[in-house]
Design an enzyme around this catalytic site. Sequence first.
Site, PDB file in Angstrom:
ATOM      1  N   ARG A  44       0.852  -1.211  -0.062  1.00  0.00           N
ATOM      2  CA  ARG A  44      -0.017  -0.072   0.134  1.00  0.00           C
ATOM      3  C   ARG A  44       0.757   1.464   0.145  1.00  0.00           C
ATOM      4  NH1 ARG A  44      -2.532   0.682   6.052  1.00  0.00           N
ATOM      5  NH2 ARG A  44      -0.535   0.054   7.314  1.00  0.00           N
ATOM      6  N   SER A  71      -5.503   4.558   5.370  1.00  0.00           N
ATOM      7  CA  SER A  71      -5.039   3.185   5.489  1.00  0.00           C
ATOM      8  C   SER A  71      -4.816   2.606   4.030  1.00  0.00           C
ATOM      9  CB  SER A  71      -6.202   2.438   6.128  1.00  0.00           C
ATOM     10  OG  SER A  71      -6.245   2.685   7.465  1.00  0.00           O
ATOM     11  N   GLU A 100     -19.098   1.841  -0.474  1.00  0.00           N
ATOM     12  CA  GLU A 100     -18.119   0.872  -1.307  1.00  0.00           C
ATOM     13  C   GLU A 100     -18.645   0.778  -2.801  1.00  0.00           C
ATOM     14  OE1 GLU A 100     -18.497  -0.137   1.682  1.00  0.00           O
ATOM     15  OE2 GLU A 100     -16.383  -0.124   2.814  1.00  0.00           O
ATOM     16  N   PHE A 125     -13.676  -5.437   1.931  1.00  0.00           N
ATOM     17  CA  PHE A 125     -14.792  -4.757   1.461  1.00  0.00           C
ATOM     18  C   PHE A 125     -15.102  -4.724   0.060  1.00  0.00           C
ATOM     19  CE2 PHE A 125     -13.600  -2.500   5.796  1.00  0.00           C
ATOM     20  CZ  PHE A 125     -14.332  -3.436   6.378  1.00  0.00           C
ATOM     21  N   HIS A 149      -4.908  -4.464   2.422  1.00  0.00           N
ATOM     22  CA  HIS A 149      -5.050  -5.507   3.634  1.00  0.00           C
ATOM     23  C   HIS A 149      -5.549  -6.769   2.864  1.00  0.00           C
ATOM     24  CE1 HIS A 149      -4.857  -1.499   5.303  1.00  0.00           C
ATOM     25  NE2 HIS A 149      -5.237  -2.106   6.590  1.00  0.00           N
ATOM     26  N   ASP A 157      -7.031  -7.610  13.495  1.00  0.00           N
ATOM     27  CA  ASP A 157      -8.404  -7.238  13.102  1.00  0.00           C
ATOM     28  C   ASP A 157      -9.479  -8.628  12.918  1.00  0.00           C
ATOM     29  OD1 ASP A 157      -7.915  -4.852  13.185  1.00  0.00           O
ATOM     30  OD2 ASP A 157      -7.210  -4.474  10.930  1.00  0.00           O
ATOM     31  N   HIS A 161     -11.950  -9.072   8.756  1.00  0.00           N
ATOM     32  CA  HIS A 161     -11.093  -8.267   7.918  1.00  0.00           C
ATOM     33  C   HIS A 161     -10.093  -8.912   6.782  1.00  0.00           C
ATOM     34  CE1 HIS A 161     -13.065  -5.178  10.159  1.00  0.00           C
ATOM     35  NE2 HIS A 161     -12.414  -3.995   9.672  1.00  0.00           N
ATOM     36  N   ARG A 208      -0.541  -4.999   3.724  1.00  0.00           N
ATOM     37  CA  ARG A 208      -0.798  -3.980   4.801  1.00  0.00           C
ATOM     38  C   ARG A 208       0.657  -3.785   5.157  1.00  0.00           C
ATOM     39  NH1 ARG A 208      -3.021  -5.086  10.665  1.00  0.00           N
ATOM     40  NH2 ARG A 208      -2.705  -2.793  11.858  1.00  0.00           N
TER      41      ARG A 208
END
Length: 356
Positions: A44, A71, A100, A125, A149, A157, A161, A208
């Site tokens: 990321r 993030s 989203e 997501f 992520h 998490d 997640h 991540r």
Amino acid sequence: MVAVGDDDSAVSPVPYQEQRRELPAGWDRNLPVFPADPKGLAGRDASGQVLNVLAQNIPWFLGGSADLGPSNKTRLKYEGAGDVQTGSPGGKNLHFGIREHAMAAAVNGLSLSKLRAFGATFFIFSDYARPAIRLSALMELPTIFVFTHDAMGDGEDGPTHQPVEQLASFRAEPGLVVLRPGDANEVVEAYRYIMQLRHEPAVLALSRQPLPTLDRSKYAPASGVARGAYVLGDAPDGKPEVILIASGSEVSLCVDAHEELLAEGIRSRVVSMPSWDIFEHQTREYQDSVLPPDVKARVAVEQASTLGWERYVGREGRVIGMHTFGASAPLKELQKKFGFEPDRVVAVAKELLAKH
């Protein structure tokens, strides 16, 4: 559109490039090249650096995140980037909010208007955005979806997640290019490939956690991303007896296992495979040069559903992947629990070689 200047008959080439989904000259200038670093950089973070370069080089490139900009590292921070607001519609940063599906639909709309747009959120997501992403593929729009992520790197998490089935499901979608780069330089090359697409949407799955930046003077250049999969490290004679295949964060894991196997006199090859779709569009000759048909001992490693990997490892190979949801714990504990460690890869490779 008339160009700004004294000659009112002069026509600017920019809108025609945009309408044809072409890129301006120098669109990829100043893209970063990351030095070898065992501590590395998260996918990321590398992505954020690339996005800031592209947005400065391409006037009609813009985007944002569904509430998770800090993030996802998608914030365009250079001077003058600005935010798209009622009073400043000329900005480059879009604030989609926690929606989203609406984000992905808006990215489609922007693409239909011939802007080059991206939207971002956590990979898990992406399920909310899926219908709009499917429409991107149906409409053959060169949209860009940046998902971070990407696996169990979320650690504490927990499984809510931690994506497991998302990679397999997006890989199954016709007309969608899916890339999961293995280090910072692969991230750069993934964007270089994506930006040249004119009729296909693309999904990027990024880590991540920091991933080691590989030493490209020792291993193959990251430009191999453009072919979907490439030989990253090989046996000294170029004739492997076992092949290790991985994407994303598991590439460096396979590199470690590869070095251990070589040290024990086992002729190993490690293949980085960031994109199944791109690899499938290569010639059979190239595919066979990466995955020689006569080498049956193959191990694929990926922190996701194993569905589909049998096409690359064959009936006699093995896949180290996820067969359950994840768990809530620090990353290293999760890697140990689910078997994503070099020693496990080495052990499986030896088991296969014993059978052959």
